[in-house]
Design a protein around this motif. Structure first.
Motif, short mmCIF file in Angstrom:
data_model
loop_
_atom_site.label_atom_id
_atom_site.label_comp_id
_atom_site.label_asym_id
_atom_site.label_seq_id
_atom_site.Cartn_x
_atom_site.Cartn_y
_atom_site.Cartn_z
N ARG A 15 -3.89 6.25 -5.78
CA ARG A 15 -3.99 5.02 -4.98
C ARG A 15 -3.71 5.30 -3.52
NH1 ARG A 15 -0.67 1.56 -8.96
NH2 ARG A 15 -2.30 0.98 -10.43
N ARG A 16 -2.69 6.12 -3.29
CA ARG A 16 -2.37 6.40 -1.89
C ARG A 16 -3.48 7.17 -1.22
NH1 ARG A 16 4.08 7.49 -1.63
NH2 ARG A 16 4.57 5.87 -3.12
N ILE B 5 -1.24 8.00 -10.86
CA ILE B 5 -1.99 6.83 -10.43
C ILE B 5 -1.58 6.42 -9.01
CG2 ILE B 5 -2.31 4.36 -10.83
CD1 ILE B 5 -2.49 4.92 -13.74
N GLU B 6 -0.26 6.47 -8.79
CA GLU B 6 0.20 6.11 -7.44
C GLU B 6 -0.34 7.07 -6.40
OE1 GLU B 6 4.33 5.52 -6.92
OE2 GLU B 6 4.44 3.97 -8.47
N VAL B 7 -0.35 8.35 -6.76
CA VAL B 7 -0.87 9.34 -5.81
C VAL B 7 -2.33 9.05 -5.50
CG1 VAL B 7 -1.47 11.76 -5.53
CG2 VAL B 7 0.77 11.13 -6.42
N PHE C 13 1.79 10.09 4.00
CA PHE C 13 1.00 8.87 4.02
C PHE C 13 0.45 8.59 5.41
CE2 PHE C 13 0.00 4.43 4.02
CZ PHE C 13 -0.42 4.19 2.73
N GLU D 65 0.85 -1.20 0.00
CA GLU D 65 0.00 0.00 0.00
C GLU D 65 0.88 1.24 0.00
OE1 GLU D 65 -2.42 -0.23 3.46
OE2 GLU D 65 -3.84 -1.66 2.58
N GLY E 226 2.41 2.21 -3.11
CA GLY E 226 1.51 2.69 -4.16
C GLY E 226 1.17 1.65 -5.22
N ARG F 22 -9.62 4.84 2.81
CA ARG F 22 -10.03 3.58 3.45
C ARG F 22 -9.54 3.52 4.88
NH1 ARG F 22 -9.38 1.29 -1.70
NH2 ARG F 22 -7.16 1.01 -1.39
N THR G 13 -6.15 4.74 -0.46
CA THR G 13 -5.75 3.95 0.70
C THR G 13 -5.97 4.75 1.97
OG1 THR G 13 -4.07 2.92 -0.67
CG2 THR G 13 -3.89 2.58 1.68
N SER H 271 -1.21 -1.21 -6.99
CA SER H 271 -2.66 -1.29 -7.15
C SER H 271 -3.24 -2.37 -6.26
CB SER H 271 -3.01 -1.58 -8.61
OG SER H 271 -2.86 -2.97 -8.87
N ARG H 272 -4.53 -2.21 -5.92
CA ARG H 272 -5.16 -3.12 -4.97
C ARG H 272 -5.13 -4.57 -5.43
NH1 ARG H 272 -9.17 -2.64 -0.55
NH2 ARG H 272 -10.96 -2.02 -1.81
#
Ligand SMILES: Nc1ncnc2c1ncn2[C@@H]1O[C@H](COP(=O)(O)OP(=O)(O)OP(=O)(O)O)[C@@H](O)[C@H]1O
Ligand SMILES: [Mg+2]
Lengths: 236, 302
Positions: free
Chosen positions: B8-9, B4-6, B220, A105, A108, B15, B12, A110-111
């Motif tokens: 995703r973080r 995309i990574e940003v 993060f 996580e 970075g 969540r 996360t 993906s899930r």
């Protein structure tokens, strides 16, 4: 991979946890760090993953100077290093697979890939059937394997283990050591701190012996096991 | 693929924030309740001030300045022209003394016969000046009235000054009080959020330590708490607005007469979309600000 030049760690009240440590650990080595309780093993490992800075001297890990590193560049270093402890440090309210996922996580990933990779890693360590259990439902040896999975799932070049088998029965301890040896065989540089003689005797790896913060013995693997009891290599 | 990574973080972190809320729902409920109570208070106050300001503006729209003429004044057209040239004057209407008398009769209605005994018209002629927005403010209006009074042929001016003055003063006092109340509430509510977030940080100390261990940077680690604060603030603002709306609907019939008296019209306005959005943003920034406050001293190392 690791260089230390006259590194010292002094705590308040002139307590020296480490004194004048100089050493080099090459990429791909497997090194035991040993010595009696309070010798400074944990202190040394903590400096390698940037949890502490040396009071004096220089420490280079994976090309980064720990002594000069700012707090904001520590995370980047940590992503190169897997760390495991005697007490596992798993999150009790997350499933096994989610505990392993934390590493990814943060990177970075993906899930979907996180789940797949965590799964793979756990299966490799014989925990494929335990994915959705809470850590508490697992035995000590299984919990340590989860912790190892968390440390290794992102393929770090360096693995640091502080008494990884300290809480485990001897046969489980060997289990864990086999897993660590396997990681080493895949190219990971490994440092294991332990004062368990049965492990030291079993694996013919280089040994760093600390005594009251000083590096008193640095014994290369070639000299083992014939050199037991005799310091084979004089210190520089 | 940095973006995309940003994303995703961030996901996360969202969540993680939701997990935090779920793991301590009582803390969340208490915090949101406190917050929405505070925002409700603030909202009520703003609503009152907004409506009072509306009254003043409405009043201003038909704000007229009446300038009475000297009895002997003759050059009405020239005076009218001069007045209409003054800045801020939108229209000038001449009301002759005869017209004024007719109006008075109309106003008096059945009692108009009291005027029958008069042998001559006692009323002065006057100009009625409609004023633009720049003259609706009390200070400039007073200066303007003086200026008009100084003109030859003008005897006196009237503009309902007492009413405008005291109402304006009350409104201004309310606005200041509101500002004070607002700042005070912000501080309290910010502290409440900071407290909740600190609880959340304590309860997630282990998680933070492990995230750090595997290489989580400060952002993060912090982001979930900012998001949690933002959720608290946003939800609280939404609750406060809904409650305020409900109270507004319930309270109107009860308060009807008082409102007519206070506002001069029976139905006050509720917040528009913009004001509601602003209130939500206030809630969210309170949430994030409180979270920042409590994370100020979060250790960067280990
Ligand atoms: N934060 C600290 N403040 C003061 N002294 C400390 C601190 N941390 C460690 N020490 C001291 O430094 C010395 C080395 O401690 P360290 O934990 O590294 O030993 P160790 O070799 O890991 O021991 P063990 O085998 O018991 O784990 C000890 O004397 C310890 O008391
Ligand atoms: Mg130790």
């Amino acid at each position: 991979m690791i260089q230390m030049y006259h590194a010292e760690k002094r705590y308040e009240g002139n307590v020296y946890a480490l004194r004048d440590i100089s050493l080099t650990i090459e990429r791909g080595e497997f090194v035991f760090l040993t010595g009696s309780s309070g010798a400074g093993k944990t202190t040394l490992l903590r400096m390698l993953f940037g949890a502490d800075k040396p009071s004096t001297g220089q420490i280079i890990v994976a090309g980064r100077n720990i002594t000069k590193m700012t707090a904001s560049s520590v995370p980047e270093l940590r992503r190169q290093i897997g760390v495991i402890f005697q007490d596992f440090k798993l999150l009790p309210d997350r499933s096994v697979v989610d505990n392993v996922a934390i590493t990814l996580e943060i990177a970075g990933v993906s899930r979907r890939e996180i789940r797949a990779r965590a799964w793979n890693m756990l299966r490799r360590l014989g925990l494929g059937h335990r994915l959705d259990h809470r850590p508490k439902a697992l035995s000590g040896g299984e919990q340590q394997r989860v912790a190892i999975a968390r440390a290794l799932v992102n393929d770090p070049p360096l693995l640091l283990a502080d008494e990884p088998t300290g809480n485990l029965d001897p046969d489980l301890a060997l289990d864990i050591m086999d897993i660590i040896a396997d990681a080493h065989a895949r190219g990971t540089t490994v440092i294991v701190a332990t004062h368990d003689p049965s492990l030291l005797d079993r694996y013919p790896h280089r040994r760093l012996v600390l005594d009251q913060g000083r590096l008193v013995t640095d014994r290369a693997p070639e000299t083992y096991p014939t050199a037991i009891g005799r310091a084979a290599l004089p210190l520089p | 693929m940095i973006e995309i990574e940003v994303i995703r973080r961030i996901l996360t972190s969202v969540r993680s924030a939701l997990r935090g809320i779920r793991s301590a729902p009582l803390v969340f409920v208490i915090s949101v309740t406190t917050l929405s109570a505070g925002l409700l208070l603030l909202g009520t106050y703003l609503l009152i001030v907004q409506n009072m300001r509306g009254v003043l503006e409405n009043f201003g729209q038909d704000l007229k300045l009446v300038a009475f003429l000297d009895e002997g004044a003759t050059d009405v057209d020239a005076m009218k022209h001069t007045l209409s040239e003054l800045s801020g004057v939108q229209a000038v209407l001449y009301v002759s003394n005869d017209t004024a008398l007719v109006r008075l009769r109309e106003d008096l209605g059945r009692d108009a016969d009291v005027l029958d005994g008069l042998d001559r018209n006692p009323l002065p002629s006057s100009f009625e000046l409609s004023l633009g927005p720049e003259l609706r403010e009390e200070g400039s209006l007073r200066v303007f009235a003086k200026q008009v009074e100084g003109m030859p042929g003008i005897n006196e001016t009237r503009y309902g000054e007492d009413w405008v003055q005291s109402y304006g003063r009350i409104l201004r006092a309310m606005e200041w009080l509101g500002l004070g109340l607002g700042v005070f509430l912000m501080l309290i509510l910010g502290t409440v959020i900071a407290g909740t977030v600190r609880l959340a940080v304590y309860s997630r100390n282990d998680e933070i330590a492990i995230q750090r261990l595997v290489g989580a940077g400060g952002v993060f680690v912090r982001l979930p708490f900012y998001i949690e604060g933002a959720i608290q603030g946003g939800v609280a603002a939404a609750v406060a607005i809904s409650l305020l709306y409900a109270l507004f609907g319930l309270g109107l019939p009860v308060l009807g007469d008082i409102l007519v008296f206070l506002l001069g019209k029976p139905v006050p306005d509720f917040f528009g979309r913009q004001e509601m959005l602003a209130l939500v943003l206030v809630g969210i920034s309170l949430g994030v600000g409180g979270a920042m406050l409590s994370l100020l001293r979060l250790e960067e190392r280990t």
